[in-house]
Design a protein around this motif. Structure first.
Motif, PDB file in Angstrom:
ATOM      1  N   ALA A  46       5.616  10.895  12.967  1.00  0.00           N
ATOM      2  CA  ALA A  46       5.570  10.342  11.617  1.00  0.00           C
ATOM      3  C   ALA A  46       4.863   8.998  11.643  1.00  0.00           C
ATOM      4  O   ALA A  46       4.727   8.371  12.690  1.00  0.00           O
ATOM      5  CB  ALA A  46       6.984  10.182  11.064  1.00  0.00           C
ATOM      6  N   SER A  47       4.414   8.590  10.503  1.00  0.00           N
ATOM      7  CA  SER A  47       3.821   7.261  10.362  1.00  0.00           C
ATOM      8  C   SER A  47       4.308   6.683   9.045  1.00  0.00           C
ATOM      9  O   SER A  47       4.816   7.400   8.188  1.00  0.00           O
ATOM     10  CB  SER A  47       2.296   7.328  10.394  1.00  0.00           C
ATOM     11  OG  SER A  47       1.817   8.070   9.296  1.00  0.00           O
ATOM     12  N   ALA A  48       4.170   5.387   8.933  1.00  0.00           N
ATOM     13  CA  ALA A  48       4.619   4.712   7.718  1.00  0.00           C
ATOM     14  C   ALA A  48       3.666   3.572   7.405  1.00  0.00           C
ATOM     15  O   ALA A  48       2.936   3.088   8.268  1.00  0.00           O
ATOM     16  CB  ALA A  48       6.032   4.181   7.894  1.00  0.00           C
ATOM     17  N   ARG A  49       3.682   3.154   6.175  1.00  0.00           N
ATOM     18  CA  ARG A  49       2.880   2.013   5.746  1.00  0.00           C
ATOM     19  C   ARG A  49       3.782   1.113   4.920  1.00  0.00           C
ATOM     20  O   ARG A  49       4.472   1.580   4.013  1.00  0.00           O
ATOM     21  CB  ARG A  49       1.717   2.490   4.895  1.00  0.00           C
ATOM     22  CG  ARG A  49       0.835   1.346   4.431  1.00  0.00           C
ATOM     23  CD  ARG A  49      -0.287   1.825   3.579  1.00  0.00           C
ATOM     24  NE  ARG A  49      -1.100   2.752   4.386  1.00  0.00           N
ATOM     25  CZ  ARG A  49      -2.214   3.284   3.961  1.00  0.00           C
ATOM     26  NH1 ARG A  49      -2.658   3.028   2.765  1.00  0.00           N
ATOM     27  NH2 ARG A  49      -2.898   4.110   4.729  1.00  0.00           N
ATOM     28  N   LEU A  50       3.793  -0.159   5.267  1.00  0.00           N
ATOM     29  CA  LEU A  50       4.547  -1.144   4.493  1.00  0.00           C
ATOM     30  C   LEU A  50       3.612  -1.773   3.478  1.00  0.00           C
ATOM     31  O   LEU A  50       2.532  -2.248   3.836  1.00  0.00           O
ATOM     32  CB  LEU A  50       5.114  -2.243   5.398  1.00  0.00           C
ATOM     33  CG  LEU A  50       6.146  -1.801   6.425  1.00  0.00           C
ATOM     34  CD1 LEU A  50       6.510  -2.959   7.331  1.00  0.00           C
ATOM     35  CD2 LEU A  50       7.376  -1.252   5.747  1.00  0.00           C
ATOM     36  N   ILE A  51       4.008  -1.775   2.243  1.00  0.00           N
ATOM     37  CA  ILE A  51       3.204  -2.382   1.187  1.00  0.00           C
ATOM     38  C   ILE A  51       4.064  -3.439   0.508  1.00  0.00           C
ATOM     39  O   ILE A  51       5.128  -3.140  -0.026  1.00  0.00           O
ATOM     40  CB  ILE A  51       2.739  -1.330   0.165  1.00  0.00           C
ATOM     41  CG1 ILE A  51       1.907  -0.255   0.874  1.00  0.00           C
ATOM     42  CG2 ILE A  51       1.967  -1.993  -0.963  1.00  0.00           C
ATOM     43  CD1 ILE A  51       1.556   0.923   0.002  1.00  0.00           C
ATOM     44  N   ALA A  52       3.597  -4.676   0.547  1.00  0.00           N
ATOM     45  CA  ALA A  52       4.330  -5.770  -0.086  1.00  0.00           C
ATOM     46  C   ALA A  52       3.713  -6.067  -1.442  1.00  0.00           C
ATOM     47  O   ALA A  52       2.492  -6.143  -1.583  1.00  0.00           O
ATOM     48  CB  ALA A  52       4.282  -7.008   0.794  1.00  0.00           C
ATOM     49  N   LYS A  53       4.550  -6.219  -2.425  1.00  0.00           N
ATOM     50  CA  LYS A  53       4.073  -6.544  -3.767  1.00  0.00           C
ATOM     51  C   LYS A  53       3.932  -8.042  -3.972  1.00  0.00           C
ATOM     52  O   LYS A  53       3.383  -8.488  -4.969  1.00  0.00           O
ATOM     53  CB  LYS A  53       5.028  -5.970  -4.810  1.00  0.00           C
ATOM     54  CG  LYS A  53       5.033  -4.450  -4.814  1.00  0.00           C
ATOM     55  CD  LYS A  53       5.938  -3.918  -5.895  1.00  0.00           C
ATOM     56  CE  LYS A  53       5.916  -2.403  -5.901  1.00  0.00           C
ATOM     57  NZ  LYS A  53       6.747  -1.850  -6.974  1.00  0.00           N
ATOM     58  N   ALA A  54       4.447  -8.814  -3.014  1.00  0.00           N
ATOM     59  CA  ALA A  54       4.352 -10.275  -3.090  1.00  0.00           C
ATOM     60  C   ALA A  54       4.330 -10.831  -1.670  1.00  0.00           C
ATOM     61  O   ALA A  54       4.675 -10.145  -0.715  1.00  0.00           O
ATOM     62  CB  ALA A  54       5.545 -10.841  -3.863  1.00  0.00           C
ATOM     63  N   ASP A  55       3.915 -12.081  -1.555  1.00  0.00           N
ATOM     64  CA  ASP A  55       3.925 -12.742  -0.255  1.00  0.00           C
ATOM     65  C   ASP A  55       5.347 -12.788   0.271  1.00  0.00           C
ATOM     66  O   ASP A  55       6.314 -12.878  -0.491  1.00  0.00           O
ATOM     67  CB  ASP A  55       3.388 -14.172  -0.365  1.00  0.00           C
ATOM     68  CG  ASP A  55       1.888 -14.192  -0.642  1.00  0.00           C
ATOM     69  OD1 ASP A  55       1.237 -13.147  -0.450  1.00  0.00           O
ATOM     70  OD2 ASP A  55       1.388 -15.262  -1.034  1.00  0.00           O
ATOM     71  N   GLY A  56       5.481 -12.712   1.588  1.00  0.00           N
ATOM     72  CA  GLY A  56       6.800 -12.771   2.194  1.00  0.00           C
ATOM     73  C   GLY A  56       6.680 -12.947   3.694  1.00  0.00           C
ATOM     74  O   GLY A  56       5.604 -13.190   4.226  1.00  0.00           O
ATOM     75  N   VAL A  57       7.791 -12.809   4.361  1.00  0.00           N
ATOM     76  CA  VAL A  57       7.848 -12.938   5.807  1.00  0.00           C
ATOM     77  C   VAL A  57       8.355 -11.617   6.379  1.00  0.00           C
ATOM     78  O   VAL A  57       9.365 -11.086   5.926  1.00  0.00           O
ATOM     79  CB  VAL A  57       8.807 -14.082   6.227  1.00  0.00           C
ATOM     80  CG1 VAL A  57       8.959 -14.140   7.729  1.00  0.00           C
ATOM     81  CG2 VAL A  57       8.316 -15.413   5.670  1.00  0.00           C
TER      82      VAL A  57
END
Length: 72
Positions: A46-57
């Motif tokens: 499996a693979s995944a992608r993290l998508i952030a809607k705002a800046d973060g850590v």
């Protein structure tokens, strides 16, 4: 940070982190995951992608990398 240094556990912490990972996996996996056992017929990748809607850590990448290497 170059050469993926953010994926490296500091040398002075490596033994402790690896031991903690081993304990956590032993607790979580135990004799196997019963849900996966009855719902997935063959091993899967499996693979995944993290998508952030705002800046973060994003913390814990080195430990996450070590966990996946342990399981691989």
């Amino acid at each position: 940070m170059t050469n993926a240094s953010f994926l490296q556990i500091p040398l002075e912490m490596e033994t402790e982190v690896r031991q903690a990972i081993s304990r956590a996996l032993a607790e979580d996996i135990g004799s196997g995951d019963i849900t996966s056992k009855y719902t997935i017929n063959t091993p899967r990748a499996a693979s995944a992608r993290l998508i952030a809607k705002a800046d973060g850590v994003l913390a814990g990448l080195a430990v996450a990398s070590c966990v996946f290497k342990t399981l691989d």
